[in-house]
Design an enzyme around this catalytic site. Structure first.
Site, PDB file in Angstrom:
ATOM      1  N   LEU A  65     -12.576   0.546  -3.248  1.00 47.74           N
ATOM      2  CA  LEU A  65     -12.653  -0.584  -3.908  1.00 47.74           C
ATOM      3  C   LEU A  65     -12.367  -0.252  -5.227  1.00 47.74           C
ATOM      4  O   LEU A  65     -12.730  -1.017  -6.372  1.00 47.74           O
ATOM      5  CB  LEU A  65     -13.704  -1.547  -3.851  1.00 47.74           C
ATOM      6  CG  LEU A  65     -13.792  -2.155  -2.607  1.00 47.74           C
ATOM      7  CD1 LEU A  65     -14.996  -3.215  -2.365  1.00 47.74           C
ATOM      8  CD2 LEU A  65     -12.575  -2.846  -2.015  1.00 47.74           C
ATOM      9  N   SER A  66     -11.982   1.061  -5.688  1.00 45.33           N
ATOM     10  CA  SER A  66     -11.695   1.527  -6.870  1.00 45.33           C
ATOM     11  C   SER A  66     -13.009   1.533  -7.983  1.00 45.33           C
ATOM     12  O   SER A  66     -12.903   1.162  -9.125  1.00 45.33           O
ATOM     13  CB  SER A  66     -10.704   0.550  -7.653  1.00 45.33           C
ATOM     14  OG  SER A  66      -9.362   1.011  -6.963  1.00 45.33           O
TER      15      SER A  66
ATOM     16  N   SER B  45     -13.973   4.362  -9.176  1.00 44.42           N
ATOM     17  CA  SER B  45     -13.747   5.196 -10.226  1.00 44.42           C
ATOM     18  C   SER B  45     -12.777   4.642 -11.239  1.00 44.42           C
ATOM     19  O   SER B  45     -13.113   4.853 -12.474  1.00 44.42           O
ATOM     20  CB  SER B  45     -13.140   6.529  -9.632  1.00 44.42           C
ATOM     21  OG  SER B  45     -12.068   6.191  -8.740  1.00 44.42           O
TER      22      SER B  45
ATOM     23  N   GLU C 205       0.834  -1.215   0.204  1.00 45.83           N
ATOM     24  CA  GLU C 205       0.118   0.057  -0.036  1.00 45.83           C
ATOM     25  C   GLU C 205       0.842   1.014   0.030  1.00 45.83           C
ATOM     26  O   GLU C 205       1.639   1.396   0.780  1.00 45.83           O
ATOM     27  CB  GLU C 205      -0.874  -0.075   1.156  1.00 45.83           C
ATOM     28  CG  GLU C 205      -2.293   0.542   0.928  1.00 45.83           C
ATOM     29  CD  GLU C 205      -2.962  -0.133   0.148  1.00 45.83           C
ATOM     30  OE1 GLU C 205      -3.188  -0.098  -1.096  1.00 45.83           O
ATOM     31  OE2 GLU C 205      -3.527  -1.277   0.565  1.00 45.83           O
ATOM     32  N   HIS C 206       0.595   2.049  -0.855  1.00 44.51           N
ATOM     33  CA  HIS C 206       1.077   3.417  -1.045  1.00 44.51           C
ATOM     34  C   HIS C 206       2.549   3.198  -1.511  1.00 44.51           C
ATOM     35  O   HIS C 206       3.542   3.676  -1.082  1.00 44.51           O
ATOM     36  CB  HIS C 206       1.239   4.260   0.276  1.00 44.51           C
ATOM     37  CG  HIS C 206      -0.308   4.880   0.498  1.00 44.51           C
ATOM     38  ND1 HIS C 206      -0.589   6.120  -0.206  1.00 44.51           N
ATOM     39  CD2 HIS C 206      -1.008   4.343   1.217  1.00 44.51           C
ATOM     40  CE1 HIS C 206      -1.910   6.219   0.213  1.00 44.51           C
ATOM     41  NE2 HIS C 206      -2.260   5.429   1.125  1.00 44.51           N
TER      42      HIS C 206
ATOM     43  N   TYR D 143      -4.229  12.077   0.157  1.00 49.00           N
ATOM     44  CA  TYR D 143      -3.400  11.385  -0.588  1.00 49.00           C
ATOM     45  C   TYR D 143      -2.040  12.183  -1.458  1.00 49.00           C
ATOM     46  O   TYR D 143      -1.003  11.861  -1.331  1.00 49.00           O
ATOM     47  CB  TYR D 143      -4.427  10.761  -1.669  1.00 49.00           C
ATOM     48  CG  TYR D 143      -3.832   9.794  -2.771  1.00 49.00           C
ATOM     49  CD1 TYR D 143      -3.728   8.635  -2.335  1.00 49.00           C
ATOM     50  CD2 TYR D 143      -3.292  10.096  -3.852  1.00 49.00           C
ATOM     51  CE1 TYR D 143      -3.150   7.415  -2.976  1.00 49.00           C
ATOM     52  CE2 TYR D 143      -2.485   9.500  -4.850  1.00 49.00           C
ATOM     53  CZ  TYR D 143      -2.523   8.098  -4.192  1.00 49.00           C
ATOM     54  OH  TYR D 143      -1.961   7.068  -5.090  1.00 49.00           O
TER      55      TYR D 143
ATOM     56  N   ASP E 110      -4.497   0.682  -9.288  1.00 43.00           N
ATOM     57  CA  ASP E 110      -5.999   0.424  -9.477  1.00 43.00           C
ATOM     58  C   ASP E 110      -6.375   0.007 -10.700  1.00 43.00           C
ATOM     59  O   ASP E 110      -7.054  -1.118 -11.033  1.00 43.00           O
ATOM     60  CB  ASP E 110      -6.802   1.457  -9.059  1.00 43.00           C
ATOM     61  CG  ASP E 110      -6.545   1.921  -7.611  1.00 43.00           C
ATOM     62  OD1 ASP E 110      -5.785   1.038  -6.895  1.00 43.00           O
ATOM     63  OD2 ASP E 110      -6.821   3.052  -7.393  1.00 43.00           O
TER      64      ASP E 110
ATOM     65  N   GLY F 103     -16.936   5.012  -3.296  1.00 46.23           N
ATOM     66  CA  GLY F 103     -16.182   5.880  -2.593  1.00 46.23           C
ATOM     67  C   GLY F 103     -15.644   4.788  -1.430  1.00 46.23           C
ATOM     68  O   GLY F 103     -15.212   5.453  -0.423  1.00 46.23           O
ATOM     69  N   SER F 104     -15.585   3.437  -1.490  1.00 49.74           N
ATOM     70  CA  SER F 104     -15.412   2.543  -0.345  1.00 49.74           C
ATOM     71  C   SER F 104     -14.061   2.261  -0.437  1.00 49.74           C
ATOM     72  O   SER F 104     -13.448   1.549   0.339  1.00 49.74           O
ATOM     73  CB  SER F 104     -16.339   1.690  -0.373  1.00 49.74           C
ATOM     74  OG  SER F 104     -15.945   0.737  -1.709  1.00 49.74           O
TER      75      SER F 104
HETATM   76  C1  GLA Z   1      -5.365   4.492  -4.299  1.00 49.89           C
HETATM   77  C2  GLA Z   1      -4.490   4.855  -5.720  1.00 49.89           C
HETATM   78  C3  GLA Z   1      -3.548   3.835  -5.863  1.00 49.89           C
HETATM   79  C4  GLA Z   1      -2.561   3.676  -4.761  1.00 49.89           C
HETATM   80  C5  GLA Z   1      -3.463   3.292  -3.557  1.00 49.89           C
HETATM   81  C6  GLA Z   1      -2.605   3.258  -2.168  1.00 49.89           C
HETATM   82  O1  GLA Z   1      -6.018   3.416  -4.471  1.00 49.89           O
HETATM   83  O2  GLA Z   1      -5.523   4.916  -6.879  1.00 49.89           O
HETATM   84  O3  GLA Z   1      -2.796   4.134  -7.072  1.00 49.89           O
HETATM   85  O4  GLA Z   1      -1.556   4.658  -4.371  1.00 49.89           O
HETATM   86  O5  GLA Z   1      -4.260   4.566  -3.073  1.00 49.89           O
HETATM   87  O6  GLA Z   1      -1.796   2.114  -1.924  1.00 49.89           O
END
Ligand code: GLA
Length: 393
Positions: free
Chosen positions: A133-134, A136, A39-40, A230, A180, A130-131
């Site tokens: 789980l991507s 968008s 993550e990140h 972010y 994502d 907006g949860s």
């Molecule tokens: C969001 C961003 C991703 C990633 C994550 C954190 O989902 O869209 O690119 O940076 O945060 O891991």
């Protein structure tokens, strides 16, 4: 499969009701994603390990013969039909969710692929918006997939991911990494994607969790990447990298391991920035080890590394917050939980846990009631399956 057919019929019916025609309508699906670990790290040249889900965004679309765009989302019915045109591909607040498909149409143009005709587009997503789980990125990849199908653009699924990210960065002004869109465009049933974001090399790793499942808990705390911290985290990492580069020749934080980080970390002149960079470096190494553990069938170690990931995101990266911590710390107390952590950007959104089959009911019951008691509203739970990338239905 059955659910897919039901969704397809529901969305087709609605399409006819709203846009008044069925001739020439095609239906599509693009998944949502969950990140298991890493993550990140994706904007720090590190590794990620996400997978596509069998929940996602359904779309019904029809090519037009003029340049008009008509959008309708079954998730935002109150907004009704939102009209626009290919001449009006500019981000605006009023455009709401349509900024995502519009951004992708704009991005195709920027990449030299002009969209010749408009379309009517109806969406229905069964991932909570907006949860984390991507939802968008799912809409972005779905739009790119439809454009390719309609107009025959020579782009691969990986290109669709890159175009989606380009749209998100430059149209919607969220500085996200590639994880994502990549996880969604390149998804593979029962596999997670071990992706090196430094050069986009990747490998599929089977998700074999004998006797256990992936359970997602949504905190129901809404989060928009744009208004979260972010972008701030991203720039803290960039500054830390520039400081380290005074001392050591690296191109990204992902080029360091724990040992080299400890050797050079004093080059970072601020405690907070040092913690951010530490997370990025350690999380990347953790992800590499976690995938090795999974390949060796050591699910227990994989789970432990998930837990360590959460601690690092909580204490060093500071992107969890009381909602996600309550869910994860509650999960750690339940017997049969192999690992649990926040997933996605953080600051709200979801957690991902690996839970033994026989413990799932207790998990939902215990974590759910502890959450409600502490936070004041309910969390939602989803036992998910790992699915494929985008498809025409
Ligand atoms: C969001 C961003 C991703 C990633 C994550 C954190 O989902 O869209 O690119 O940076 O945060 O891991």
């Amino acid at each position: 499969m059955k659910e897919e057919m039901t969704m397809k019929n529901t969305i087709l019916k609605k399409f006819t009701e709203v846009f008044g025609e069925k001739e020439g309508v095609k239906t599509y699906f693009a998944p949502g994603r969950v990140n298991l670990i890493g993550e990140h790290t994706d904007y720090n040249g590190g590794h990620v390990f996400p997978c596509a889900l069998t929940i996602g965004t359904y779309g019904a679309a029809r090519r037009r013969t003029d340049n008009k765009l008509r959008f309708y989302s079954m998730n935002f019915e109150k907004l009704g039909v939102i009209s626009s045109s290919l001449e009006e591909l500019e981000p605006s607040k009023e455009a709401g969710w349509t900024n995502y498909p519009k951004g992708v149409m704009w991005a195709f143009g920027e990449k030299g692929m002009q969209i010749p005709f408009g379309m009517d587009l109806m969406l229905y997503g069964n991932i909570p918006n907006g949860s984390g789980l991507s939802s968008s990125a799912s809409v972005e990849v779905l739009t790119g997939y439809i454009l390719r199908d309609f107009f025959g653009f020579q782009v691969s699924n990986q290109d669709l991911a890159l175009i989606g990210q380009y749209a998100e960065n430059n149209f919607n002004k969220v500085n996200c990494g590639i994880m994502d869109q990549f996880a969604i465009a390149m998804g593979k049933k029962e596999h997670a994607i071990f992706l090196d974001t430094a050069d986009l090399s990747f490998e599929y790793a089977p998700i074999v969790l004998e006797g256990a499942k992936i359970v997602i808990a949504s905190s129901n705390k809404k989060r928009g990447l744009g208004d979260s911290k972010y972008n701030e985290r991203r720039s803290e990492c960039e500054t830390a990298l520039a400081e380290l580069q005074q001392e050591v020749q690296i191109g990204a934080l992902g080029d360091l391991n724990e040992e080299t980080f400890e050797r050079y970390q004093s080059a970072i002149k601020d405690d907070v920035r040092r913690k951010r960079a530490k997370h990025a470096v350690y999380e990347n190494q953790r992800t590499i080890r976690a995938v090795e553990a999974l390949k060796a069938n050591n699910v227990a170690l994989f789970g432990q590394l998930m837990n360590d990931s959460h601690v690092s995101l909580r204490d060093d990266y500071e992107v969890t917050g009381i909602e996600l911590d309550t869910l994860v710390e509650g999960a750690w107390k339940v017997d049969g939980v192999i690992g649990s952590r926040m997933t996605g950007a953080g600051f709200g959104g979801c957690t991902v846990s690996i839970v033994k089959d026989e413990a799932i009911d207790t998990f939902i019951e215990k974590v759910g009631s502890a959450y409600k008691e502490k936070i004041g509203y309910a969390a939602d739970f989803y036992v998910v399956e790992v699915g494929d990338g985008p498809v025409t239905l």
